[in-house]
Design a protein around this motif. Structure first.
Motif, PDB file in Angstrom:
ATOM      1  N   LEU A  33       0.873  -1.174   0.000  1.00 56.03           N
ATOM      2  CA  LEU A  33       0.000   0.000   0.000  1.00 56.03           C
ATOM      3  C   LEU A  33       0.912   1.226   0.000  1.00 56.03           C
ATOM      4  O   LEU A  33       1.756   1.366   0.891  1.00 56.03           O
ATOM      5  N   VAL A  34       0.759   2.091  -0.989  1.00 59.19           N
ATOM      6  CA  VAL A  34       1.588   3.296  -1.094  1.00 59.19           C
ATOM      7  C   VAL A  34       0.673   4.513  -0.995  1.00 59.19           C
ATOM      8  O   VAL A  34      -0.265   4.647  -1.786  1.00 59.19           O
ATOM      9  N   VAL A  35       0.935   5.366  -0.021  1.00 61.10           N
ATOM     10  CA  VAL A  35       0.092   6.538   0.243  1.00 61.10           C
ATOM     11  C   VAL A  35       0.909   7.809   0.000  1.00 61.10           C
ATOM     12  O   VAL A  35       2.039   7.930   0.493  1.00 61.10           O
ATOM     13  N   PHE A  36       0.331   8.736  -0.742  1.00 62.44           N
ATOM     14  CA  PHE A  36       1.022   9.981  -1.087  1.00 62.44           C
ATOM     15  C   PHE A  36       0.371  11.166  -0.383  1.00 62.44           C
ATOM     16  O   PHE A  36      -0.849  11.221  -0.236  1.00 62.44           O
ATOM     17  N   LYS A  37       1.188  12.122  -0.007  1.00 63.94           N
ATOM     18  CA  LYS A  37       0.703  13.293   0.720  1.00 63.94           C
ATOM     19  C   LYS A  37      -0.306  14.095  -0.093  1.00 63.94           C
ATOM     20  O   LYS A  37      -1.211  14.707   0.471  1.00 63.94           O
ATOM     21  N   PHE A  38      -0.147  14.113  -1.428  1.00 65.68           N
ATOM     22  CA  PHE A  38      -1.026  14.949  -2.248  1.00 65.68           C
ATOM     23  C   PHE A  38      -2.378  14.298  -2.532  1.00 65.68           C
ATOM     24  O   PHE A  38      -3.187  14.857  -3.279  1.00 65.68           O
ATOM     25  N   GLY A  39      -2.639  13.118  -1.944  1.00 61.84           N
ATOM     26  CA  GLY A  39      -3.998  12.582  -2.007  1.00 61.84           C
ATOM     27  C   GLY A  39      -4.207  11.297  -2.765  1.00 61.84           C
ATOM     28  O   GLY A  39      -5.343  10.843  -2.891  1.00 61.84           O
ATOM     29  N   SER A  40      -3.141  10.681  -3.265  1.00 54.74           N
ATOM     30  CA  SER A  40      -3.282   9.434  -4.026  1.00 54.74           C
ATOM     31  C   SER A  40      -2.902   8.220  -3.189  1.00 54.74           C
ATOM     32  O   SER A  40      -2.071   8.318  -2.276  1.00 54.74           O
ATOM     33  N   VAL A  41      -3.524   7.089  -3.529  1.00 53.09           N
ATOM     34  CA  VAL A  41      -3.241   5.819  -2.870  1.00 53.09           C
ATOM     35  C   VAL A  41      -3.069   4.773  -3.964  1.00 53.09           C
ATOM     36  O   VAL A  41      -3.882   4.693  -4.885  1.00 53.09           O
ATOM     37  N   VAL A  42      -2.014   3.952  -3.852  1.00 52.98           N
ATOM     38  CA  VAL A  42      -1.730   2.928  -4.862  1.00 52.98           C
ATOM     39  C   VAL A  42      -1.647   1.569  -4.179  1.00 52.98           C
ATOM     40  O   VAL A  42      -0.980   1.419  -3.149  1.00 52.98           O
ATOM     41  N   TYR A  87      -0.831  -2.626  -4.569  1.00 57.86           N
ATOM     42  CA  TYR A  87      -0.169  -3.687  -5.313  1.00 57.86           C
ATOM     43  C   TYR A  87      -0.666  -5.045  -4.823  1.00 57.86           C
ATOM     44  O   TYR A  87      -0.538  -5.376  -3.650  1.00 57.86           O
ATOM     45  N   ASN A  88      -1.258  -5.786  -5.747  1.00 57.45           N
ATOM     46  CA  ASN A  88      -1.609  -7.178  -5.480  1.00 57.45           C
ATOM     47  C   ASN A  88      -2.597  -7.335  -4.321  1.00 57.45           C
ATOM     48  O   ASN A  88      -2.525  -8.301  -3.566  1.00 57.45           O
ATOM     49  N   MET A  89      -3.520  -6.378  -4.188  1.00 56.85           N
ATOM     50  CA  MET A  89      -4.492  -6.421  -3.100  1.00 56.85           C
ATOM     51  C   MET A  89      -5.900  -6.581  -3.654  1.00 56.85           C
ATOM     52  O   MET A  89      -6.237  -6.037  -4.708  1.00 56.85           O
ATOM     53  N   GLY A  90      -6.740  -7.346  -2.923  1.00 63.94           N
ATOM     54  CA  GLY A  90      -8.097  -7.617  -3.352  1.00 63.94           C
ATOM     55  C   GLY A  90      -9.039  -6.460  -3.093  1.00 63.94           C
ATOM     56  O   GLY A  90      -8.695  -5.472  -2.423  1.00 63.94           O
ATOM     57  N   HIS A  91     -10.258  -6.601  -3.610  1.00 62.69           N
ATOM     58  CA  HIS A  91     -11.254  -5.525  -3.521  1.00 62.69           C
ATOM     59  C   HIS A  91     -11.573  -5.172  -2.075  1.00 62.69           C
ATOM     60  O   HIS A  91     -11.611  -3.985  -1.714  1.00 62.69           O
ATOM     61  N   LYS A  92     -11.833  -6.161  -1.247  1.00 61.50           N
ATOM     62  CA  LYS A  92     -12.220  -5.905   0.139  1.00 61.50           C
ATOM     63  C   LYS A  92     -11.125  -5.172   0.899  1.00 61.50           C
ATOM     64  O   LYS A  92     -11.392  -4.220   1.639  1.00 61.50           O
ATOM     65  N   GLU A  93      -9.883  -5.595   0.711  1.00 59.19           N
ATOM     66  CA  GLU A  93      -8.757  -4.945   1.398  1.00 59.19           C
ATOM     67  C   GLU A  93      -8.582  -3.510   0.904  1.00 59.19           C
ATOM     68  O   GLU A  93      -8.295  -2.601   1.701  1.00 59.19           O
ATOM     69  N   ARG A  94      -8.759  -3.313  -0.404  1.00 60.80           N
ATOM     70  CA  ARG A  94      -8.631  -1.960  -0.936  1.00 60.80           C
ATOM     71  C   ARG A  94      -9.688  -1.033  -0.341  1.00 60.80           C
ATOM     72  O   ARG A  94      -9.390   0.116   0.016  1.00 60.80           O
TER      73      ARG A  94
END
Length: 288
Positions: free
Chosen positions: A64-73, A75-82
């Motif tokens: 899980l990659v979280v950016f200060k400007f408001g984006s979240v990315v 990797y290899n995670m399912g719908h429920k976890e996202r």
């Protein structure tokens, strides 16, 4: 092939506060945000693999990659976890979007690849998936979904002026207040500032700056997602809006000047009338 999905959830995310809510997961902070290594997938969750071939570690890894400007990315995670992580991210967003912007991508890891990376039409092939590749790929995907939000925002402002120009053409009158124009000026300037300072569209990834092989991935993805061309297009539209705002503000200012001139004329006329009245009152009557 690893699924990657990027979201833009709001203007700012408090990365430090979010990370504190996930104390059990290893983290790596950088200038743009944080990379969180989630619990690996279970083997039972993987698609069937032929024979007794060893399972590549990349197929189990999740990030899980979280950016200060408001984006979240993701990797290899399912719908429920996202959805759970998005809910957490939105709780630390100052102005969450009602409907997040999103984009999908895919990463293929092929250790036998001759080059370090190869860009295909809808995915990227890597020789190795490591934390630096995750950082570089996430940075570009995070910027592209955020840029999509700003594109819609700027297109909305362009539409406002398009309707205003059409109305002025038909009626010959300006149907907008000075307060609304000032609001558009602020929104226009703030948008350009955020694109440059918050998203860092004109800057370079720290990882790409330090390592040539990761710069290949960074440059290739930026070209693939046309980040520079899209920024130039936004910059052109923002300059166009600024020009039109200046034009309409000058019209309103001229209207105000005309009104002040008429007020001055009326006041001078009143003063002349009062002076004539006083003079007439002081003139002695003419004897007959």
């Amino acid at each position: 092939m690893l699924p990657v999905r990027a979201y833009y959830v709001g203007s700012t995310i408090d990365v430090r506060a979010l990370a504190k809510q996930m104390p059990a997961y290893p983290k790596e902070f950088n200038r743009e945000g944080v990379i969180i290594r989630m619990s690996p997938k279970k083997v039972a969750e993987l698609p069937s693999i032929d024979g007794d071939a060893p399972i590549p570690p990349e197929m189990l890894s999740r990030y899980l990659v979280v950016f200060k400007f408001g984006s979240v990315v993701f990797y290899n995670m399912g719908h429920k976890e996202r959805e759970e992580c998005l809910k957490l991210a939105r709780s630390f967003t100052s102005t969450p979007l009602a409907v997040p912007m999103t984009d999908d991508y895919r990463v293929v890891v092929r250790p036998t690849l001759t080059d370090w990376a190869s860009l295909e039409s809808d995915h990227i092939v890597l020789k190795r998936m490591d934390i630096n590749n995750i950082s570089v790929i996430s940075s570009v995907l995070a910027q592209t979904v955020a840029l999509e939000h700003y594109e819609q925002k700027v297109d909305g402002m362009v539409e406002i002026f398009s309707k205003l120009n059409k109305s002025t053409e038909l009626t010959g009158d300006l149907n907008i207040s000075k307060k609304r124009l000032f609001s558009l000026v602020a929104e226009n300037n703030n948008t350009l500032t955020e694109l440059i300072t918050k998203l860092g569209l004109l800057g370079r990834s720290d990882t790409a700056w330090q390592y040539a092989q990761y710069n290949i991935v960074w440059e290739g993805l930026r070209q693939d997602f046309e980040l520079e061309d899209r920024f130039q297009d936004l910059d052109y539209k923002l300059n166009l809006i600024q020009t039109q705002v200046k034009f309409y503000l000058e019209i309103l200012q001229n209207r105000k000047s005309d009104a002040l001139e008429w007020i001055i004329i009326v006041l001078i006329s009143l003063e002349i009338c009062v002076s004539l009245y006083d003079m007439a009152d002081k003139i002695p009557p003419i004897p007959w």
